[in-house]
Design an enzyme around this catalytic site. Structure first.
Site, PDB file in Angstrom:
ATOM      1  N   ALA A 410       0.830  -1.213   0.000  1.00 52.54           N
ATOM      2  CA  ALA A 410       0.000   0.000   0.000  1.00 52.54           C
ATOM      3  C   ALA A 410       0.861   1.258   0.000  1.00 52.54           C
ATOM      4  O   ALA A 410       2.022   1.254   0.424  1.00 52.54           O
ATOM      5  CB  ALA A 410      -0.921  -0.003   1.210  1.00 52.54           C
ATOM      6  N   CYS A 411       0.259   2.341  -0.482  1.00 49.99           N
ATOM      7  CA  CYS A 411       0.874   3.674  -0.405  1.00 49.99           C
ATOM      8  C   CYS A 411      -0.213   4.640   0.065  1.00 49.99           C
ATOM      9  O   CYS A 411      -0.913   4.353   1.034  1.00 49.99           O
ATOM     10  CB  CYS A 411       1.485   4.065  -1.744  1.00 49.99           C
ATOM     11  SG  CYS A 411       0.328   4.095  -3.142  1.00 49.99           S
TER      12      CYS A 411
END
Length: 457
Positions: A410-411
């Site tokens: 994830a970012c």
């Protein structure tokens, strides 16, 4: 001339987090300051106002983009103004501390302000005796100062001390003098990055936390504590700018390639860069392709993750403009653009080219597995999923073995996470899920609260 705010036009490159400036000199001519090699916006701004760029000033040997000054000299006959200490290998007017250039009514005075680089100049713009503003480049920036570690760890502290003295000189200017920096919000040259792009000397004396440091040692400590990582290509461009970028005759071409031609290039060591949105890449992509969605930050991640020596083949959607790829690549010195897949991924599949897909899930559907956060350290510390494993995207390839099996990657929104998944796929990891969203979405879906600061070791 009577100079007003209407004579200065900041030209912001949101992707690099930098500002160039176009100054109307009042006689149909203009000054450009810290323009990049992608001059489309600057030329358009000059045309709209009927201006010819007569001067192109560079505050320093830029590390984050190739300068457009040489190109302006070619395109418009502009006189290039730069530090004598930079020992540039192309035609320019070399300037030292206190030197002045008559711009035809206005005057530009060079001020030696080393710190970000050894040869850094700031340029004070004067209307007669009136000090209007100062182009501070990578010296004094809004509520911060530019980083001093780009010349290597052996030079970092001394350059920070030079930066301190440079800022102390700049703040002796009158409070009303405008501050026009190059580096700003989103620039990896900032330390730490700020949010505003312009200011005044008086406002910086009141609000810049680095200027509140009680002495030089405290300033150096505070400045160096704010340093984060920066793209790998930064180590190459200062020397390229000293030598002078090659003149471009127009938009660098990106040839259309058949699937057979792409396969031949791949067999010869080329890399596929898939610039489509993350969701499209997830649905179907060429095995081994690196996902770097075409957006404002494209150049940063291209330069951070891939070498400039490898031929690049691009996969686009029909509504994406190859010129955007060409110019973003050119401004950071990437010129081995082998071409684009004609007809896109549809043409590849029509010829029975192999494809892969990547799991791309919303927070609500994401299984509760290990959570790998690939954002920058300041983003992570500002708020992350409890127990998240933090591996910055720029370092991820070296730490592929540290990513747990079946992890959620994830970012902030999904673009960098898809890039991360594509790099991990190249390292043999195909068991991962990319989060379509960010930490806020994940904790909301799983009834958690964000953790602020670093996780305990």
């Amino acid at each position: 001339m009577s100079f007003t705010d209407d004579h200065l036009f900041p030209l912001v490159d949101e992707g690099l987090g930098n500002s160039a400036y176009l100054v109307d000199l009042g006689d149909g001519s203009a000054l450009a300051v810290d323009a990049s090699r992608d001059l489309r916006t600057l030329h358009a701004a000059a045309r709209r106002r009927g201006l010819r760029v007569a001067f192109a000033a560079d505050t320093h040997l830029h590390a984050d983009f190739l300068s457009g000054a040489v190109q302006l000299g070619h395109d418009t006959g502009a006189t290039v103004l730069a530090s004598a200490a930079g020992r540039r290998l192309f035609d320019h007017t070399p300037l030292a501390d206190g030197d002045e250039v008559d711009l035809g009514g206005l005057t530009l005075r060079a001020l030696e302000t080393p710190g970000h680089t050894d040869e850094h100049l700031s340029f004070l713009l004067l209307d007669g005796a009136c000090e209007l503003g100062v182009f501070t480049g990578g010296s004094l920036i809004v509520n911060s100062a530019a980083r001093t570690d780009l010349l290597g760890p052996a030079r970092t502290e001394q350059l920070a001390r030079d930066q301190y003295r440079s800022l102390q000189c700049l703040i002796t200017l009158p409070d009303a003098v405008a501050v026009w920096p190059t580096h700003g919000a989103g620039s990896f040259c900032s330390a730490p990055p700020g949010s505003e792009r312009t200011s005044t000397i008086g406002e910086q004396k009141r609000a810049n936390p680095l200027l509140a440091a009680p002495d030089e040692d405290a300033f150096v400590h505070d400045l160096l504590a704010g340093l984060g990582t920066y793209p790998a290509y930064f180590t190459r461009l200062a020397e390229a700018n000293r030598r002078g970028p090659a003149i471009l005759a127009g938009t660098p071409p990106i040839a259309a390639l058949s699937p057979a031609a792409v396969r031949a290039l791949l067999a010869d060591g080329a890399t596929v860069v898939d610039v489509r949105p993350a969701a499209d890449y997830a649905t179907a992509h060429i095995p081994g392709a690196v996902s770097i969605p075409l957006r404002e930050q494209f150049a940063t991640w291209l330069g951070w993750l891939l070498p400039d020596t490898t031929p690049l083949v691009f996969v686009l959607n029909p509504d994406q403009d190859p010129a955007d790829i060409a110019w973003q690549s050119a401004k950071i010195g990437y010129e081995r653009l082998a071409g684009q897949l004609a007809g896109g991924i549809a043409a590849w599949t029509e010829e029975r080219g192999a494809v892969r897909n990547t799991a791309f899930a919303t927070a609500i559907r994401a299984p509760e597995r290990s959570y790998v956060d690939v954002r920058q350290a300041p983003e992570y510390r500002a708020g992350h999923v409890p127990g998240a494993i933090h591996l910055e995207l720029g370092d991820l390839t070296a730490h592929a073995a540290d990513v747990p099996s079946g992890a959620v990657v994830a970012c902030g929104h999904g673009e960098r996470a898809m890039t991360a998944a594509s790099l991990l796929e190249r390292a043999g990891r195909t068991d991962l899920t990319v989060l379509d969203g960010g930490p806020d979405d994940y904790v909301r879906a799983h009834d958690l609260r964000l953790t602020v600061g670093a996780e305990p070791s």
